[in-house]
Write a protein that holds these residues in place. Structure first.
Motif, PDB file in Angstrom:
ATOM      1  N   LYS A 173      34.402  40.460  33.783  1.00  0.00           N
ATOM      2  CA  LYS A 173      34.343  40.510  34.834  1.00  0.00           C
ATOM      3  C   LYS A 173      34.256  38.572  35.345  1.00  0.00           C
ATOM      4  O   LYS A 173      35.037  38.739  37.584  1.00  0.00           O
ATOM      5  CB  LYS A 173      32.801  40.631  36.111  1.00  0.00           C
ATOM      6  N   ARG A 174      34.302  37.919  34.992  1.00  0.00           N
ATOM      7  CA  ARG A 174      33.843  36.378  35.506  1.00  0.00           C
ATOM      8  C   ARG A 174      35.522  35.978  35.355  1.00  0.00           C
ATOM      9  O   ARG A 174      36.039  35.093  36.201  1.00  0.00           O
ATOM     10  CB  ARG A 174      33.383  35.793  34.664  1.00  0.00           C
ATOM     11  N   PHE A 175      36.236  36.065  34.194  1.00  0.00           N
ATOM     12  CA  PHE A 175      37.327  35.856  33.762  1.00  0.00           C
ATOM     13  C   PHE A 175      38.618  36.538  33.567  1.00  0.00           C
ATOM     14  O   PHE A 175      39.892  35.460  33.997  1.00  0.00           O
ATOM     15  CB  PHE A 175      36.962  34.338  32.595  1.00  0.00           C
ATOM     16  N   CYS A 176      38.567  37.387  33.292  1.00  0.00           N
ATOM     17  CA  CYS A 176      39.274  38.398  33.390  1.00  0.00           C
ATOM     18  C   CYS A 176      39.320  39.854  33.513  1.00  0.00           C
ATOM     19  O   CYS A 176      39.529  40.879  33.183  1.00  0.00           O
ATOM     20  CB  CYS A 176      40.451  38.674  32.150  1.00  0.00           C
ATOM     21  N   PRO A 177      39.407  39.665  35.021  1.00  0.00           N
ATOM     22  CA  PRO A 177      38.908  41.217  36.323  1.00  0.00           C
ATOM     23  C   PRO A 177      40.103  42.151  35.765  1.00  0.00           C
ATOM     24  O   PRO A 177      40.108  43.150  36.163  1.00  0.00           O
ATOM     25  CB  PRO A 177      38.055  40.887  37.199  1.00  0.00           C
ATOM     26  N   VAL A 178      41.410  41.396  35.661  1.00  0.00           N
ATOM     27  CA  VAL A 178      42.446  42.725  36.313  1.00  0.00           C
ATOM     28  C   VAL A 178      42.947  41.858  35.285  1.00  0.00           C
ATOM     29  O   VAL A 178      43.397  40.497  35.073  1.00  0.00           O
ATOM     30  CB  VAL A 178      42.921  41.765  37.796  1.00  0.00           C
ATOM     31  N   THR A 183      48.834  45.607  27.649  1.00  0.00           N
ATOM     32  CA  THR A 183      48.803  44.736  27.200  1.00  0.00           C
ATOM     33  C   THR A 183      47.747  44.832  26.820  1.00  0.00           C
ATOM     34  O   THR A 183      46.665  44.020  26.149  1.00  0.00           O
ATOM     35  CB  THR A 183      50.225  44.006  27.965  1.00  0.00           C
ATOM     36  N   GLY A 184      47.134  44.538  27.743  1.00  0.00           N
ATOM     37  CA  GLY A 184      45.577  43.942  27.664  1.00  0.00           C
ATOM     38  C   GLY A 184      45.239  44.358  26.822  1.00  0.00           C
ATOM     39  O   GLY A 184      44.005  44.346  26.015  1.00  0.00           O
ATOM     40  N   ARG A 303      45.189  46.718  40.505  1.00  0.00           N
ATOM     41  CA  ARG A 303      46.071  47.470  39.650  1.00  0.00           C
ATOM     42  C   ARG A 303      46.774  46.146  39.011  1.00  0.00           C
ATOM     43  O   ARG A 303      47.139  45.613  39.915  1.00  0.00           O
ATOM     44  CB  ARG A 303      46.287  48.133  39.473  1.00  0.00           C
ATOM     45  N   SER A 304      46.813  46.026  37.588  1.00  0.00           N
ATOM     46  CA  SER A 304      47.951  44.737  37.654  1.00  0.00           C
ATOM     47  C   SER A 304      48.971  45.216  37.744  1.00  0.00           C
ATOM     48  O   SER A 304      49.415  46.541  37.125  1.00  0.00           O
ATOM     49  CB  SER A 304      47.427  43.926  36.332  1.00  0.00           C
TER      50      SER A 304
END
Length: 304
Positions: A173-178, A183-184, A303-304
């Motif tokens: 939630k803090r560093f990579c929320p999206v 691929t993630g 969304r990304s």
């Protein structure tokens, strides 16, 4: 199209809960034919391969190197450590329903640290719900241990799994929320697979009995749990407050207990059922509509 999107958004938590609850039963069945960490390692290797394949077919964009490190850390915490510890708890005799109940402690821990770390506001009725949920879960665990259904070591492994996914949720939630789900997800499972393979080599002698049951369990764990359920969890974390999203896990014990009763023959005493009811009321308070704010923070893409 908008109606379909709204329907999917409403159905997402229920589908996630069904698949996630079934994962406890599948894991408990899986260790019958495999050593615990080996089972997890096979699951992650297959899931990583599936995510990579889907990502390539969809032409999905891979994360930037700086973001990839955070996503890999989330994979280590939310997948590698969480499931390794959970399956070690199963190996110590902890039942599927009891493991799910211990996992329901996660929202309490998350809510306690969400405010200072993420700047999220947890309202009074939500705190009351979290306390009631904690009390209900504690009541059930105490009753199970008193009846000799599980060991202290198993509870410790289950508690460690809860801590790992709590930290992983907050890191995400803090560093990579999206990030791109495929691929993630591939990065997460590759990190988890690397960790569990190393853990197998260091801690256990691998053993697998490739029965029909084992193959079916693995198919469910990889496709239903690792691909579909975890992708839904990532979507919900992306859209909601950490305390509100993780409080969904309070509902997992009831689903896991029902499935464990139907499939594994696990039973709950009246005292344990009372604990489940208390925890369920806590969920209702935490997930209530009062004071609900928008699920997507201003300026954050869906969304990304």
């Amino acid at each position: 199209m908008r109606d379909q999107a709204d329907w999917f958004e409403r159905a997402t938590p229920f589908l996630f809960l069904l698949l996630w609850s079934g994962g406890y039963v599948a894991g408990r069945l899986g260790i019958v034919d495999s050593t615990p960490i080996t089972l997890v390692a096979i699951r992650f290797v297959l899931a990583a391969g599936l995510f990579v394949l889907i990502a390539r077919l969809m032409g999905a964009r891979w994360p930037r190197p700086a973001q990839m490190g955070w996503i890999a850390l989330v994979g280590l915490l939310n997948q590698g450590l969480y499931f390794t510890f959970a399956y070690l708890a199963f190996d110590e005799g902890i039942g599927a329903g009891t493991a799910a109940l211990i996992s329901a402690l996660q929202p309490v821990i998350t809510a306690c640290v969400a405010l200072p770390l993420l700047g999220e506001r947890v309202r009074l009725h939500q705190w009351l719900g979290l306390v009631l949920g904690f009390a209900g879960v504690t009541l059930v665990i105490w009753n199970k241990l008193e009846l000799g259904l599980g060991t202290a070591a198993g509870v410790a492994w289950a508690a460690a799994s809860v801590l790992s996914i709590t930290v992983g949720t907050l890191v995400q939630k803090r560093f990579c929320p999206v990030f791109n789900l495929w691929t993630g997800g591939a990065v997460q499972y590759l990190a988890a697979a690397a960790f569990t393979i190393a853990a197998v080599l260091v801690t256990e002698t691998p053993s697998v009995n490739p029965t029909v049951s084992f193959v079916l369990v693995m198919a469910y764990l990889v496709i239903g749990n690792s691909v579909i359920a975890v992708s839904l969890m990532n979507l919900m974390i992306r859209k909601g407050e950490a305390a509100r999203v993780t409080s969904l896990l309070y509902l997992v014990p009831g689903g896991a207990a029902a499935l464990a009763w139907l499939i594994l023959g696990e039973t709950f005493s009246p005292l344990a059922l009372a604990g489940l009811a208390i925890a369920a009321f806590g969920v209702w308070l935490v997930m209530g509509q009062r004071g609900r704010r928008t699920l997507v923070p201003p300026g954050q893409p869906r969304r990304s």
